[in-house]
Scaffold this motif. Structure first.
Motif, PDB file in Angstrom:
ATOM      1  N   VAL A  27      41.850  23.226   9.446  1.00  0.00           N
ATOM      2  CA  VAL A  27      43.270  23.169   9.801  1.00  0.00           C
ATOM      3  C   VAL A  27      43.963  24.497   9.522  1.00  0.00           C
ATOM      4  N   ILE A  28      43.643  25.102   8.374  1.00  0.00           N
ATOM      5  CA  ILE A  28      44.301  26.337   7.940  1.00  0.00           C
ATOM      6  C   ILE A  28      43.400  27.529   8.251  1.00  0.00           C
ATOM      7  N   ILE A  29      43.894  28.449   9.062  1.00  0.00           N
ATOM      8  CA  ILE A  29      43.136  29.644   9.430  1.00  0.00           C
ATOM      9  C   ILE A  29      43.424  30.743   8.403  1.00  0.00           C
ATOM     10  N   GLY A  30      42.375  31.325   7.848  1.00  0.00           N
ATOM     11  CA  GLY A  30      42.553  32.386   6.863  1.00  0.00           C
ATOM     12  C   GLY A  30      43.098  31.837   5.549  1.00  0.00           C
ATOM     13  N   GLN A  31      43.884  32.664   4.856  1.00  0.00           N
ATOM     14  CA  GLN A  31      44.511  32.285   3.581  1.00  0.00           C
ATOM     15  C   GLN A  31      43.481  31.791   2.562  1.00  0.00           C
ATOM     16  N   LEU A  56      54.616  30.402   7.820  1.00  0.00           N
ATOM     17  CA  LEU A  56      53.270  30.794   7.382  1.00  0.00           C
ATOM     18  C   LEU A  56      52.424  29.591   6.977  1.00  0.00           C
ATOM     19  N   ALA A  57      52.825  28.387   7.382  1.00  0.00           N
ATOM     20  CA  ALA A  57      52.050  27.152   7.176  1.00  0.00           C
ATOM     21  C   ALA A  57      51.953  26.735   5.722  1.00  0.00           C
ATOM     22  N   LYS A  58      52.979  27.046   4.926  1.00  0.00           N
ATOM     23  CA  LYS A  58      52.971  26.628   3.524  1.00  0.00           C
ATOM     24  C   LYS A  58      52.955  25.103   3.426  1.00  0.00           C
ATOM     25  N   THR A  59      53.850  24.476   4.178  1.00  0.00           N
ATOM     26  CA  THR A  59      53.940  23.011   4.145  1.00  0.00           C
ATOM     27  C   THR A  59      52.672  22.371   4.686  1.00  0.00           C
ATOM     28  N   ASP A 181      50.968  36.029   2.817  1.00  0.00           N
ATOM     29  CA  ASP A 181      51.301  37.154   3.683  1.00  0.00           C
ATOM     30  C   ASP A 181      51.031  36.766   5.131  1.00  0.00           C
ATOM     31  N   TYR A 182      51.477  37.616   6.047  1.00  0.00           N
ATOM     32  CA  TYR A 182      51.230  37.358   7.466  1.00  0.00           C
ATOM     33  C   TYR A 182      49.727  37.361   7.748  1.00  0.00           C
ATOM     34  N   PRO A 183      49.272  36.558   8.709  1.00  0.00           N
ATOM     35  CA  PRO A 183      47.850  36.568   9.059  1.00  0.00           C
ATOM     36  C   PRO A 183      47.479  37.857   9.772  1.00  0.00           C
ATOM     37  N   SER A 184      46.176  38.147   9.792  1.00  0.00           N
ATOM     38  CA  SER A 184      45.693  39.289  10.560  1.00  0.00           C
ATOM     39  C   SER A 184      45.819  38.983  12.055  1.00  0.00           C
ATOM     40  N   ARG A 185      45.663  39.982  12.887  1.00  0.00           N
ATOM     41  CA  ARG A 185      45.772  39.778  14.339  1.00  0.00           C
ATOM     42  C   ARG A 185      44.730  38.772  14.820  1.00  0.00           C
ATOM     43  N   LYS A 186      43.503  38.906  14.337  1.00  0.00           N
ATOM     44  CA  LYS A 186      42.428  37.988  14.730  1.00  0.00           C
ATOM     45  C   LYS A 186      42.750  36.559  14.297  1.00  0.00           C
ATOM     46  N   GLU A 188      45.730  35.308  13.716  1.00  0.00           N
ATOM     47  CA  GLU A 188      46.890  34.792  14.454  1.00  0.00           C
ATOM     48  C   GLU A 188      46.496  34.314  15.846  1.00  0.00           C
ATOM     49  N   ILE A 189      45.565  35.011  16.477  1.00  0.00           N
ATOM     50  CA  ILE A 189      45.063  34.568  17.784  1.00  0.00           C
ATOM     51  C   ILE A 189      44.428  33.191  17.660  1.00  0.00           C
ATOM     52  N   GLU A 190      43.608  32.992  16.606  1.00  0.00           N
ATOM     53  CA  GLU A 190      42.942  31.713  16.399  1.00  0.00           C
ATOM     54  C   GLU A 190      43.957  30.618  16.078  1.00  0.00           C
ATOM     55  N   ILE A 191      45.000  30.947  15.303  1.00  0.00           N
ATOM     56  CA  ILE A 191      46.041  29.972  14.974  1.00  0.00           C
ATOM     57  C   ILE A 191      46.722  29.474  16.245  1.00  0.00           C
ATOM     58  N   VAL A 192      47.099  30.414  17.107  1.00  0.00           N
ATOM     59  CA  VAL A 192      47.800  30.043  18.341  1.00  0.00           C
ATOM     60  C   VAL A 192      46.894  29.219  19.252  1.00  0.00           C
ATOM     61  N   LYS A 193      45.615  29.582  19.338  1.00  0.00           N
ATOM     62  CA  LYS A 193      44.680  28.821  20.170  1.00  0.00           C
ATOM     63  C   LYS A 193      44.581  27.374  19.701  1.00  0.00           C
ATOM     64  N   ARG A 194      44.439  27.189  18.384  1.00  0.00           N
ATOM     65  CA  ARG A 194      44.260  25.833  17.857  1.00  0.00           C
ATOM     66  C   ARG A 194      45.521  24.984  17.980  1.00  0.00           C
ATOM     67  N   THR A 195      46.657  25.583  17.661  1.00  0.00           N
ATOM     68  CA  THR A 195      47.886  24.793  17.600  1.00  0.00           C
ATOM     69  C   THR A 195      48.501  24.527  18.969  1.00  0.00           C
ATOM     70  N   THR A 196      48.023  25.195  20.007  1.00  0.00           N
ATOM     71  CA  THR A 196      48.540  24.937  21.351  1.00  0.00           C
ATOM     72  C   THR A 196      47.543  24.159  22.203  1.00  0.00           C
ATOM     73  N   ALA A 197      46.445  23.719  21.581  1.00  0.00           N
ATOM     74  CA  ALA A 197      45.445  22.929  22.306  1.00  0.00           C
ATOM     75  C   ALA A 197      45.844  21.456  22.316  1.00  0.00           C
ATOM     76  N   ASP A 198      45.110  20.675  23.080  1.00  0.00           N
ATOM     77  CA  ASP A 198      45.432  19.258  23.254  1.00  0.00           C
ATOM     78  C   ASP A 198      45.109  18.438  22.015  1.00  0.00           C
ATOM     79  N   ILE A 199      44.000  18.787  21.330  1.00  0.00           N
ATOM     80  CA  ILE A 199      43.544  18.011  20.177  1.00  0.00           C
ATOM     81  C   ILE A 199      43.640  18.867  18.923  1.00  0.00           C
ATOM     82  N   LEU A 200      44.359  18.348  17.936  1.00  0.00           N
ATOM     83  CA  LEU A 200      44.479  19.043  16.656  1.00  0.00           C
ATOM     84  C   LEU A 200      43.486  18.453  15.658  1.00  0.00           C
TER      85      LEU A 200
END
Length: 320
Positions: A27-31, A56-59, A181-186, A188-200
């Protein structure tokens, strides 16, 4: 040759926590460091404060952690108009005209105090007794909280408008101050891919309260050499400007330093960090890894440090 039962149990617990980290990563990318510090605070029966800008997905991180641990979870959204009774509960008159206590959301295993610095100090302090005593008092009656009990609070950077600094007494109750802190570029790309997909992804329960209790017992029993005790205590004492042997940087840039609770948490955190990495006694590196989250919210900079742009993290690193 068969291993002692205690060693076998300890290795099994370590394996479980590795599985837990893998489950959270669905669920959580990086961190990774943030997740590890959260797990260490839970192993040590401590509370944590997560600091970072919104988004930054703290919650989500804390919610995911509670699901993976199979613990009862409540979220309290801190707002300027929140009252202490909204946290701990209150007595009401029932249909028989008798007073009845209605528990507040603090009655849970994991309590997420979301944006804790959005509410005034009077309401923030309502968590003090719960965090320290694992109990609350309402209308003269004392009520014990369910165990295990952890407060995981999120906080926006204090420079933002509409925030209130946490009282020093409450800050000291938090074992860790964890900075996101902010995620790396790589990432952030993975975060956006996962959270905008049909199945979480949905996390599964990996550990239980029994696992946490067992791991906590093992960590408390781990031996610590006198050299490590002295190293932890000397590091904490270096943060106090009134200490005779305090370095020049402390006297120049700090108003006051960390108290004995910091030494206790530093030893416990080093033990837990070493344990999760397969060591059964902490070393100097384990202490150094845990120094920042333990000390960064317990030292107070003076105006000169702020004028020169020195953060508490900078000062702790210089004390090494």
């Amino acid at each position: 040759m068969n291993e002692p039962k205690e060693i076998t149990e300890a290795k099994a617990i370590i394996q479980k926590f590795q599985e837990l980290r893998s489950e959270i990563s669905k669920v959580i990318i990086g961190q990774d460091e943030v997740v590890e510090q959260l797990l260490i605070s839970i192993l040590c029966q401590g509370h944590s404060l997560l600091v970072g800008v919104p988004g930054l997905a703290k919650t989500l991180l804390i919610n995911t952690l509670s699901k993976c641990l199979g613990l009862q979870f409540n979220r309290i959204q801190f707002t300027p108009d929140l009252m202490p009774s909204d946290i701990i509960g209150a007595e009401i008159l029932d249909e028989n005209r008798k007073f009845k206590f209605i528990p507040g959301p603090v009655f849970a295993n994991i309590v997420l105090a979301d944006e804790i610095n959005r509410t005034p100090p009077k309401t923030q302090s309502a968590l003090l007794e719960a965090m320290q005593e694992k109990a609350v008092t309402a209308a003269g009656h004392r009520y014990k909280l369910p165990l295990p009990f952890f407060v995981l609070a999120t906080q926006n950077p204090i420079e933002q408008e509409g925030t209130y600094p946490l009282p020093e007494a409450q800050l000291d109750r938090f074992m860790f101050n964890i900075v996101l802190d902010y995620p790396s570029r790589k990432e952030e790309i993975e975060i956006v891919k996962r959270t905008t997909a049909d199945i979480l992804p949905t996390p599964e329960t990996i550990l239980t309260s029994e696992h946490i209790d067992k791991a906590s017992q093992i960590i408390r029993q781990l031996p610590v050499t006198d050299v490590i005790y002295e190293y932890c205590i000397d590091l904490v004492r270096k943060t106090r400007p009134t200490e005779s042997k305090a370095p020049e940087i402390t006297k120049k840039f700090l108003n006051w330093g960390a108290g004995p609770r910091a030494s206790q948490y530093l030893v416990m955190a080093a033990k837990a960090y070493g344990f999760l990495h397969g060591k059964f006694t902490p070393d100097f590196e384990d202490v150094r890894k845990m120094a920042l989250p333990v000390l960064r919210h317990r030292i107070v900079r003076n105006y000169q440090a702020e004028a020169e742009g020195l953060t508490t993290d900078d000062l702790v690193r210089k004390l090494f």
